[in-house]
Design a protein around this motif. Structure first.
Motif, mmCIF file in Angstrom:
data_model
loop_
_atom_site.group_PDB
_atom_site.id
_atom_site.type_symbol
_atom_site.label_atom_id
_atom_site.label_comp_id
_atom_site.label_asym_id
_atom_site.label_seq_id
_atom_site.Cartn_x
_atom_site.Cartn_y
_atom_site.Cartn_z
ATOM 1 N N LEU A 42 -79.265 -9.844 -90.816
ATOM 2 C CA LEU A 42 -78.663 -9.850 -92.148
ATOM 3 C C LEU A 42 -78.502 -8.431 -92.687
ATOM 4 O O LEU A 42 -77.944 -8.242 -93.779
ATOM 5 C CB LEU A 42 -79.524 -10.662 -93.119
ATOM 6 C CG LEU A 42 -79.719 -12.147 -92.806
ATOM 7 C CD1 LEU A 42 -80.736 -12.757 -93.770
ATOM 8 C CD2 LEU A 42 -78.400 -12.895 -92.881
ATOM 9 N N GLY A 43 -79.024 -7.454 -91.934
ATOM 10 C CA GLY A 43 -78.952 -6.068 -92.376
ATOM 11 C C GLY A 43 -80.193 -5.578 -93.081
ATOM 12 O O GLY A 43 -80.199 -4.471 -93.640
ATOM 13 N N VAL A 44 -81.260 -6.369 -93.074
ATOM 14 C CA VAL A 44 -82.509 -5.974 -93.719
ATOM 15 C C VAL A 44 -83.291 -5.046 -92.790
ATOM 16 O O VAL A 44 -83.427 -5.323 -91.593
ATOM 17 C CB VAL A 44 -83.364 -7.214 -94.059
ATOM 18 C CG1 VAL A 44 -84.683 -6.804 -94.720
ATOM 19 C CG2 VAL A 44 -82.587 -8.167 -94.956
ATOM 20 N N GLU A 45 -83.789 -3.934 -93.347
ATOM 21 C CA GLU A 45 -84.627 -3.014 -92.586
ATOM 22 C C GLU A 45 -86.076 -3.502 -92.685
ATOM 23 O O GLU A 45 -86.590 -3.714 -93.782
ATOM 24 C CB GLU A 45 -84.495 -1.599 -93.132
ATOM 25 C CG GLU A 45 -83.077 -1.033 -92.997
ATOM 26 C CD GLU A 45 -82.908 0.301 -93.700
ATOM 27 O OE1 GLU A 45 -83.885 0.825 -94.270
ATOM 28 O OE2 GLU A 45 -81.780 0.830 -93.678
ATOM 29 N N VAL A 46 -86.727 -3.665 -91.536
ATOM 30 C CA VAL A 46 -88.040 -4.311 -91.501
ATOM 31 C C VAL A 46 -89.088 -3.399 -90.883
ATOM 32 O O VAL A 46 -88.907 -2.881 -89.771
ATOM 33 C CB VAL A 46 -87.996 -5.632 -90.694
ATOM 34 C CG1 VAL A 46 -89.372 -6.300 -90.693
ATOM 35 C CG2 VAL A 46 -86.943 -6.573 -91.260
ATOM 36 N N ALA A 47 -90.182 -3.206 -91.609
ATOM 37 C CA ALA A 47 -91.376 -2.569 -91.069
ATOM 38 C C ALA A 47 -92.497 -3.603 -91.093
ATOM 39 O O ALA A 47 -92.498 -4.508 -91.930
ATOM 40 C CB ALA A 47 -91.770 -1.346 -91.893
ATOM 41 N N VAL A 48 -93.425 -3.484 -90.164
ATOM 42 C CA VAL A 48 -94.501 -4.478 -90.029
ATOM 43 C C VAL A 48 -95.853 -3.776 -89.949
ATOM 44 O O VAL A 48 -95.996 -2.758 -89.259
ATOM 45 C CB VAL A 48 -94.310 -5.341 -88.760
ATOM 46 C CG1 VAL A 48 -95.408 -6.400 -88.663
ATOM 47 C CG2 VAL A 48 -92.930 -5.990 -88.731
ATOM 48 N N VAL A 49 -96.818 -4.318 -90.661
ATOM 49 C CA VAL A 49 -98.224 -3.938 -90.483
ATOM 50 C C VAL A 49 -98.964 -5.205 -90.086
ATOM 51 O O VAL A 49 -98.806 -6.246 -90.729
ATOM 52 C CB VAL A 49 -98.832 -3.357 -91.776
ATOM 53 C CG1 VAL A 49 -100.354 -3.230 -91.642
ATOM 54 C CG2 VAL A 49 -98.226 -1.990 -92.086
ATOM 55 N N ILE A 50 -99.741 -5.114 -89.016
ATOM 56 C CA ILE A 50 -100.478 -6.293 -88.551
ATOM 57 C C ILE A 50 -101.967 -5.993 -88.451
ATOM 58 O O ILE A 50 -102.369 -4.870 -88.122
ATOM 59 C CB ILE A 50 -99.932 -6.784 -87.193
ATOM 60 C CG1 ILE A 50 -100.584 -8.119 -86.799
ATOM 61 C CG2 ILE A 50 -100.116 -5.752 -86.096
ATOM 62 C CD1 ILE A 50 -99.854 -8.856 -85.703
ATOM 63 N N GLY A 51 -102.767 -7.005 -88.752
ATOM 64 C CA GLY A 51 -104.216 -6.881 -88.635
ATOM 65 C C GLY A 51 -104.668 -7.058 -87.194
ATOM 66 O O GLY A 51 -103.859 -7.234 -86.281
ATOM 67 N N GLY A 52 -105.970 -7.023 -86.994
ATOM 68 C CA GLY A 52 -106.513 -7.138 -85.641
ATOM 69 C C GLY A 52 -107.565 -8.211 -85.492
ATOM 70 O O GLY A 52 -108.275 -8.264 -84.488
ATOM 71 N N GLY A 53 -107.644 -9.109 -86.487
ATOM 72 C CA GLY A 53 -108.710 -10.104 -86.483
ATOM 73 C C GLY A 53 -108.726 -11.013 -85.279
ATOM 74 O O GLY A 53 -109.792 -11.439 -84.821
ATOM 75 N N ASN A 54 -107.550 -11.325 -84.733
ATOM 76 C CA ASN A 54 -107.497 -12.224 -83.590
ATOM 77 C C ASN A 54 -108.095 -11.599 -82.337
ATOM 78 O O ASN A 54 -108.683 -12.290 -81.497
ATOM 79 C CB ASN A 54 -106.053 -12.630 -83.312
ATOM 80 C CG ASN A 54 -105.164 -11.434 -83.032
ATOM 81 O OD1 ASN A 54 -105.213 -10.423 -83.748
ATOM 82 N ND2 ASN A 54 -104.350 -11.510 -82.004
ATOM 83 N N ILE A 55 -107.946 -10.291 -82.187
ATOM 84 C CA ILE A 55 -108.528 -9.585 -81.043
ATOM 85 C C ILE A 55 -109.999 -9.283 -81.298
ATOM 86 O O ILE A 55 -110.869 -9.535 -80.457
ATOM 87 C CB ILE A 55 -107.782 -8.257 -80.776
ATOM 88 C CG1 ILE A 55 -106.293 -8.515 -80.533
ATOM 89 C CG2 ILE A 55 -108.411 -7.514 -79.612
ATOM 90 C CD1 ILE A 55 -105.985 -9.309 -79.293
#
Length: 236
Positions: A42-55
């Motif tokens: 759609l043209g949206v610029e996306v940045a992601v921050v992810i946690g580490g709880g699963n690891i």
């Protein structure tokens, strides 16, 4: 037209587990990546921050009694593992992605440099920020608020397992109702645990709104970026 040009998506590590006890569930990560890919088209610029709880959950027993700073650095490395998995999954669905780490692991991932991150976003790449803030004692929620402010995101999207912020735990209280919006001051005063107080305070000071929604509802991410009434808006 999307309501937001640039977003910061905050994912918990647990969101990648699916029905597994810990680790990364492949079908779950693919589904999440496909949801993000849809909004990039759609043209949206996306940045992601992810946690580490699963690891980190897989080694949590050994961290009992450990120095807090040491445990936090272990958690940062767990976020790097998740970020690499996300980056790989994005590439598999045809979305260019770059992983940038707040701690130096040059042989594995490039370091976080703000101008470079902005360049990648402007080029249409998804940027995954790994290793939190690079400092112990700060959560990945705070990292999401910090990176969101640094890159000039229009909003921080907190993706959870529930579809917003409720007056009480909806699993325990059937009478709990969903907030459509709530102020940062009220969220902090009520000690809502959806994000930590430091992240709330940073976003409040930067006038950076937060939207809390369920990443497990099909199409929810797209509806949020299009400005639909989805989840809970936390605002000044």
């Amino acid at each position: 037209m999307p309501a937001y040009k640039r977003i910061l998506l905050k994912l918990s590590g647990e969101a990648l587990m699916g029905d597994d006890a810990f680790g990364i569930n492949r079908s779950t990560i693919v589904r999440i990546v496909e949801e993000v890919a849809e909004v990039t088209r759609l043209g949206v610029e996306v940045a992601v921050v992810i946690g580490g709880g699963n690891i980190f959950r897989g080694v949590a027993g050994g961290s009992v009694g450990m120095d807090r700073a040491t445990a936090d650095y272990m958690g940062m490395l767990a976020t790097v593992m998740n970020s690499l998995a996300l980056g790989d999954a994005f590439e598999k669905v045809g979305v260019k992605a770059r992983v940038m780490s707040a701690i130096a692991i040059d042989q594995v991932v490039e370091p976080y440099v703000r101008p470079k991150a902005l360049q990648y976003l402007e080029e249409g790449k998804v940027v995954v920020f790994a290793a939190g803030t690079g400092n112990p004692f700060f959560t990945t929620d705070t990292a999401a608020a910090l990176r969101g402010a640094e890159i000039g995101a229009a909003i921080v999207l907190k993706a959870t397992k529930v579809d917003g912020i409720y007056t009480a735990d909806p699993k325990k209280d059937p009478a709990a109702t969903l907030y459509s919006s709530i102020s940062f001051d009220e969220a902090i005063t009520r000690q809502l645990e959806v994000m930590d107080a430091t992240a709330f305070a940073l976003c409040r000071d930067q006038k950076l709104p937060i939207k809390v929604f369920s990443i497990f509802k099909p199409g929810a991410l797209r509806r949020v970026v299009m400005g639909a009434d989805e989840g809970t808006l936390v605002h000044v």
